[in-house]
Write a protein that holds these residues in place. Structure first.
Motif, short mmCIF file in Angstrom:
data_model
loop_
_atom_site.label_atom_id
_atom_site.label_comp_id
_atom_site.label_asym_id
_atom_site.label_seq_id
_atom_site.Cartn_x
_atom_site.Cartn_y
_atom_site.Cartn_z
N GLY A 117 0.78 -1.23 0.00
CA GLY A 117 0.00 0.00 0.00
C GLY A 117 0.81 1.27 0.00
N LEU A 118 2.11 1.18 -0.16
CA LEU A 118 2.96 2.36 -0.21
C LEU A 118 3.31 2.71 -1.66
CD1 LEU A 118 5.46 1.52 2.69
CD2 LEU A 118 3.31 2.78 2.81
N GLY A 119 3.71 3.96 -1.90
CA GLY A 119 4.18 4.35 -3.21
C GLY A 119 5.40 3.54 -3.60
N VAL A 120 5.59 3.35 -4.90
CA VAL A 120 6.67 2.49 -5.36
C VAL A 120 8.04 3.04 -5.01
CG1 VAL A 120 5.27 1.53 -7.21
CG2 VAL A 120 6.69 3.54 -7.67
N ASP A 121 8.12 4.36 -4.78
CA ASP A 121 9.41 4.93 -4.39
C ASP A 121 9.50 5.11 -2.87
OD1 ASP A 121 7.42 6.82 -4.43
OD2 ASP A 121 8.62 8.41 -5.35
N VAL A 122 8.55 4.53 -2.14
CA VAL A 122 8.57 4.59 -0.68
C VAL A 122 8.71 3.18 -0.09
CG1 VAL A 122 7.25 5.21 1.39
CG2 VAL A 122 7.22 6.70 -0.62
N GLY A 123 7.78 2.29 -0.49
CA GLY A 123 7.80 0.93 0.04
C GLY A 123 8.54 -0.01 -0.87
N PRO A 124 9.34 -0.93 -0.34
CA PRO A 124 10.09 -1.86 -1.18
C PRO A 124 9.17 -2.81 -1.95
CG PRO A 124 10.23 -2.50 1.13
CD PRO A 124 9.58 -1.16 1.10
N TRP A 125 9.64 -3.28 -3.08
CA TRP A 125 8.92 -4.23 -3.92
C TRP A 125 8.94 -5.60 -3.26
CZ3 TRP A 125 10.59 -8.77 -6.24
CH2 TRP A 125 9.80 -9.30 -7.29
N HIS A 126 7.80 -6.28 -3.30
CA HIS A 126 7.71 -7.65 -2.79
C HIS A 126 7.14 -8.54 -3.89
CE1 HIS A 126 8.48 -6.77 1.51
NE2 HIS A 126 7.93 -5.60 1.21
N GLY A 127 7.85 -9.61 -4.20
CA GLY A 127 7.38 -10.58 -5.18
C GLY A 127 7.09 -11.90 -4.51
N VAL A 128 5.85 -12.36 -4.59
CA VAL A 128 5.42 -13.57 -3.88
C VAL A 128 4.93 -14.59 -4.89
CG1 VAL A 128 3.96 -14.48 -2.03
CG2 VAL A 128 4.68 -12.08 -1.96
#
Length: 363
Positions: free
Chosen positions: A249-260
């Protein structure tokens, strides 16, 4: 902020086009060209508008009258005029040119925002106060709600920093996207093509899977899916191998990317030891992050695999950009950043390339 900055907005020039001898297709192409240029310029001017509203030194009592003219007449009234002219012009072209009908829905939404029927209900009260009595702009709290954050919802992890000017910025962009995105999508399909595209409204679901560097190993990935294969009674009806991607739920330049890596299962499916679970719901939820919405766009592709997964010249990669741009061209809301997620879909199993893409849309 000076009056000169108002003229930095890239307004449509319908009257000039009327005076030229053009076919309807050529006229529409001109409008599409204007939209692409506006999309390159207007966001920065909206950001400057936000900075001006947030600047306390610009809002002394002796500047209120001039500022009211700048904001109400120089920006809002001028956009209303542009929208009316654009709507009338495109309506005349509609029978004989390939006008994207989604632009009329985008104009409706922009007109609503300009009139104070703010899409974000949380801002309606502040906007109504300013429209009723512009002196309300003396209050710092009111101006913060009007201004929002100059980067809009991208670049912030707080929906509270999303303001009225952000709404206008997004609505202006929505009109432009509806105009130029369809042609851009066609140009972006180099060496591959979209086979199918649909919006799916699934029931409540639970995504179950794992993330981690070890899943770069194919054998570890196949082991994961063998465990999910054994949960046959919990199938959701969308039963492909999936790489689910999100930022909580964070901006892409704020929260890290998660790949599941995992699969969509029925709601409330038991979660195996060592696995993650993310719930997907059908109703609106204001909080950022999970649960996400079980509504999404689903695109499938065919063609050259390298081209389909290329990153060069794209914001993310080819499948991501094309899927997103079709959505924007359709005037459909992407719930960024609060409920934003995407997914690669492995239609032939995780042992082969992904040829499908999911993109979150609003409820």
């Amino acid at each position: 902020m000076s009056r000169k900055l108002i003229d930095e907005f890239y307004w449509s020039d319908i009257e000039r086009q009327k005076s030229e001898e053009l076919t309807d297709a050529e006229k529409y192409k001109r409008v599409v060209g204007w939209a692409a240029k506006a999309r390159g310029k207007n966001p920065g001017v909206f950001d400057a508008l936000t900075e001006w509203v947030q600047d306390d030194s610009q809002w002394s009592d002796d500047k209120l009258a001039e500022n009211e003219q700048i904001l109400i007449q120089g920006v809002l009234a001028r956009f209303k005029e542009q929208n009316a002219r654009l709507r009338a012009y495109l309506s005349q072209l509609e029978p004989s040119a390939a006008v994207n009908a989604a632009v009329f829905k985008a104009l409706d939404r922009f007109d609503d925002e300009l009139s104070g029927a703010v899409h974000d209900k949380r801002l309606q009260e502040a906007v109504a106060k300013v429209f009723a009595d512009f002196s309300a702009m003396r209050e710092r709290g009111i101006r913060e709600q009007i201004a929002g954050n100059k980067t809009g919802p991208a670049g912030t992890d707080s929906v509270d920093s999303f303001g009225y000017i952000n709404c206008l910025k997004n609505s202006d962009a929505g009109v432009q996207w509806a105009l130029f995105m369809p042609a851009l999508v066609e140009r972006q399909q180099k060496g591959f093509k979209v086979d199918s595209f649909e919006y799916k409204k699934m029931p409540a679901m639970r995504f179950i899977g794992r993330e981690g560097e070890d899943l770069g190993n194919m054998e570890a990935r196949k082991k994961l899916f063998r465990i999910l294969d054994a949960m046959d009674e919990h199938k959701s009806g969308f039963d492909y191998d999936v790489l689910f991607m999100h930022h909580y739920g964070l901006g892409v330049d704020v929260g890290p990317w998660h790949g599941v890596w995992g699969r969509f299962m029925k709601a409330d499916t038991p979660v195996p030891d060592g696995f993650l679970a993310f719930d997907f719901v059908t109703h609106d939820v204001h909080e950022a992050g999970p649960p996400y919405y079980s509504h999404f766009a689903f695109a499938t592709f065919s063609g050259d695999m390298a081209a389909m997964h290329s990153r060069e010249g794209y914001d993310c990669d080819a499948m991501y950009d094309v899927t997103r741009n079709i959505i924007l061209g359709n005037g459909i809301n992407i719930p960024y950043p609060e409920k934003y997620w995407t997914a690669e879909v492995f239609l032939d199993g995780c042992g082969k390339y992904s040829t499908g893409y999911l993109f979150s849309v609003g409820v």
